[in-house]
Each structure stands twice: as structure tokens, then as C-alpha cells.
Design an enzyme around this catalytic site. Structure first.
Site, mmCIF file in Angstrom:
data_model
loop_
_atom_site.group_PDB
_atom_site.id
_atom_site.type_symbol
_atom_site.label_atom_id
_atom_site.label_comp_id
_atom_site.label_asym_id
_atom_site.label_seq_id
_atom_site.Cartn_x
_atom_site.Cartn_y
_atom_site.Cartn_z
ATOM 1 N N THR A 174 -22.862 -56.503 -3.303
ATOM 2 C CA THR A 174 -24.701 -56.710 -1.980
ATOM 3 C C THR A 174 -25.813 -57.271 -3.214
ATOM 4 O O THR A 174 -25.410 -57.726 -4.272
ATOM 5 C CB THR A 174 -24.779 -54.721 -2.878
ATOM 6 O OG1 THR A 174 -23.698 -54.157 -1.875
ATOM 7 C CG2 THR A 174 -25.835 -54.765 -1.592
ATOM 8 N N VAL A 203 -20.500 -46.512 6.467
ATOM 9 C CA VAL A 203 -21.827 -47.136 6.240
ATOM 10 C C VAL A 203 -21.804 -46.826 4.299
ATOM 11 O O VAL A 203 -21.103 -45.643 3.818
ATOM 12 C CB VAL A 203 -22.576 -46.320 6.103
ATOM 13 C CG1 VAL A 203 -23.806 -46.824 5.555
ATOM 14 C CG2 VAL A 203 -22.566 -46.316 7.458
ATOM 15 N N GLY A 226 -21.717 -51.867 -5.616
ATOM 16 C CA GLY A 226 -20.363 -51.614 -6.282
ATOM 17 C C GLY A 226 -19.844 -50.810 -5.032
ATOM 18 O O GLY A 226 -20.530 -50.696 -4.042
HETATM 19 N N1 GLY Z 1 -22.327 -50.938 -2.518
HETATM 20 C C1 GLY Z 1 -21.963 -51.956 -0.600
HETATM 21 C C2 GLY Z 1 -20.764 -50.416 -0.009
HETATM 22 O O1 GLY Z 1 -20.681 -49.857 -0.627
HETATM 23 O O2 GLY Z 1 -21.110 -50.528 1.109
#
Ligand code: GLY
Length: 305
Positions: A174, A203, A226
Site C-alpha cells: 500500500t 476491502v 500490510g
Molecule cells: N493494506 C492493504 C490491504 O490489505 O488492502
């Protein structure tokens, strides 16, 4: 008020041959944001511009170059939070938006806080954002990974039906940014394609307030990256802010938050960056690497993984 900024390019097992590109992408994003802050611009502008640059950089799992869902499509999430007004704009499940962070900003400035899917894309058109085709967001590297996964040539999705990621450090990340401007405002922003081969409609933490990000200009701002399911369960970003409120030093707060993630969620994995209201930085991760860059006024640029 001294300015400061920190960005990250994801916490995961960044392969050796991608380290330089991740660091270069973080450095470039920091430079764009810094130029804005240094000219007296707002933290909001700095964060949007830095994240937008990373969305356009295909090395990162955000915008163009994001990982693919199990159906071979791209679905994007992003968010932006203003630490002074506590206003918040977030998007999820976007398929036709090149720069989700810009739409998140427009939402922050409008009546809603979180818009998803088709409704978010219709709102984008209303506010003058041009839609793209989903295929335009797909890069060859990700298409090949998806084809290999579909053909059984690679391990299953790292975050599949099982509770725990089978390969916690598998390719996903991300991007995120936090900026402190001359007016003393703190803003947090992030953007992601989520986890590889995710269920359509899935999501993660990124657009969830208190999970993927939080900003309070009186205290601090935090951005997480993460395995989103694990981060969301412990509301990791808000936890970081609370540790600062309780008097933890920034680095100790970041490390304590990641220890909590690991302790409370089996297989919990990720990282976080934070910036306090007075321009102190902290960051921690339990993945193999996390790409980052930061600068505090009067100091040099720091870049690393
Ligand atoms: N950290 C991004 C996700 O797990 O969607």
C-alpha cells in the site's frame, strides 16, 4: 512551525531486484510533497500529490500497477484525513479511477466520507474526474502473476479463505504519506490495490478510518500498511495515536503498535509510519521490508527499506 513529511511504499518481502525502484519511488514522492510544504502549501496538497505520484508509479500496489483480484481485475481503495478538521474522505472498490486519492480528496471536501464502487465512480464523474478502463490500470508484471496463479504455477492467494496468510510476506503493499505543514496541520493519506487475488469486493484496512490511517493535528497522524484484515481488527492507526497520547515516544509507539498486531491477530503482519504534531517520526514493521522516505525541516532526506 517546522515542516515534516514521511511516505511509505508498502511493508512486505520486497524482492532484492525491486528495492531500488521502491526507494526511488518513495524519494520522488517525498520530494513532490516537500516542495509543496516548503513553498507554504498545505499538508493536504502535499499528501495528495505524493500519493498520486506513487499511484502513477507502476512499481507500487496502488493505481496503475496494482495487484489483481481473483477475477483478474483491479479494485482500488484510498483515503485522506485532515487532522485539524477531522474531515475524512475515502473510496473503495474502484475499477475505473486512475488516481483514487484525488477522488478521496474530493469526497473529503463534500458531504460524504466513504463512497464505494459504482456510486463512487458516478460521483467522480460529477466532480469532473475522467474514468478510465480497468485494463489501463493493469501492468504486464501483475497480469503474468495472475496467470501463473490461475494456472497453479504459484502458491495460492496469500490471503485466502484461511484465517491466516499462508505466506505473510507475499507480494502486496500500500502506499501512504503524512505531512505537517507550516500552519501546523497534519494530514494522512493512503492508497492501495489491496491483496493479490483478493475476492472481488474485498476491502482491507486502507479506507477505514482508525485502521489504515488517522490524523489528529493536536497529537499525531499514522498510516498503516500490510495485511489489511489483521490491521483492521486492532484498529492499528488509532492505536498508534493513543500510544502517543499516553506519552510514548514516536518510535516506541510504532513498535508497540506492531507488537500488539502480532500478539492479537494470528499471522498479523504489516507496518506503520507516524508523524507527531511537533514533527517527530516513528516507523515499524514485522514484514521483511518496508520502503520509506522522510524529512524533517533542518535535516536531510532519509530513504530506506
Ligand atoms: N493494506 C492493504 C490491504 O490489505 O488492502
Amino acid at each position: 512551525m517546522p515542516i515534516a513529511m514521511i511516505v511509505h511504499g508498502g511493508a512486505w518481502a520486497i524482492p532484492d531486484d525491486q528495492v531500488d525502484l521502491h526507494q526511488a519511488g518513495c524519494r520522488a514522492a517525498l520530494a513532490v510533497g516537500w516542495e509543496i510544504l516548503n513553498a507554504g502549501g498545505s499538508a493536504l496538497e502535499a499528501c495528495e500529490s505524493a500519493v498520486l505520484l506513487m499511484e502513477d508509479d507502476p512499481i507500487f500496489d496502488a493505481g496503475t500497477g496494482a495487484v489483481l483480484t481473483s477475477e483478474g481485475t483491479v479494485e482500488l481503495d484510498a483515503a485522506l484525513m485532515d487532522g485539524r478538521s477531522l474531515r475524512y474522505g475515502a473510496v473503495a472498490g474502484l475499477r475505473r479511477i486512475r488516481n483514487p486519492i484525488t477522488l478521496a480528496r474530493r469526497i473529503l471536501e463534500g458531504p460524504a466520507t466513504l463512497l464505494v464502487g459504482d456510486g463512487a465512480e458516478r460521483y467522480a464523474e460529477q466532480v469532473g474526474i475522467t474514468l478510465c478502463a480497468n485494463e489501463e490500470l493493469i501492468v504486464e508484471r501483475e497480469r503474468k502473476l495472475w496467470e501463473d496463479w490461475r494456472a497453479g504455477r504459484t502458491t495460492p492467494a496469500p490471503f485466502d479463505a484461511s484465517e491466516t496468510p499462508s505466506t505473510p510476506s507475499a507480494g502486496h503493499d500500500t502506499v501512504g504519506a503524512i505531512a505537517l505543514d507550516r500552519e501546523g496541520n497534519l494530514v494522512a493519506a493512503n492508497s492501495t490495490g489491496g491483496t493479490p487475488f483478493k475476492l472481488p469486493g474485498r476491502v482491507g484496512d486502507t479506507p477505514l478510518i482508525g485502521c489504515g490511517l488517522y490524523a489528529d493535528a493536536q497529537i499525531a497522524a499514522a498510516v498503516c500498511t500490510g495485511w489489511g484484515e489483521s490491521i483492521a481488527r486492532v484498529a492499528l492507526a488509532r492505536r498508534v495515536i493513543e500510544l502517543i497520547e499516553r506519552g510514548f515516544a514516536p518510535q516506541s509507539a510504532a513498535e508497540a503498535a506492531i507488537r500488539t498486531l502480532v500478539r492479537q491477530v494470528p499471522g498479523g503482519s504489516g507496518g506503520c509510519i507516524l508523524l507527531t504534531h511537533d514533527g517527530r517520526v516513528g516507523m515499524a514493521w514485522n514484514t521483511r521490508r518496508m520502503a520509506y522516505a522522510y524529512r524533517i525541516e533542518g535535516g536531510e532526506v532519509a530513504v530506506g527499506v
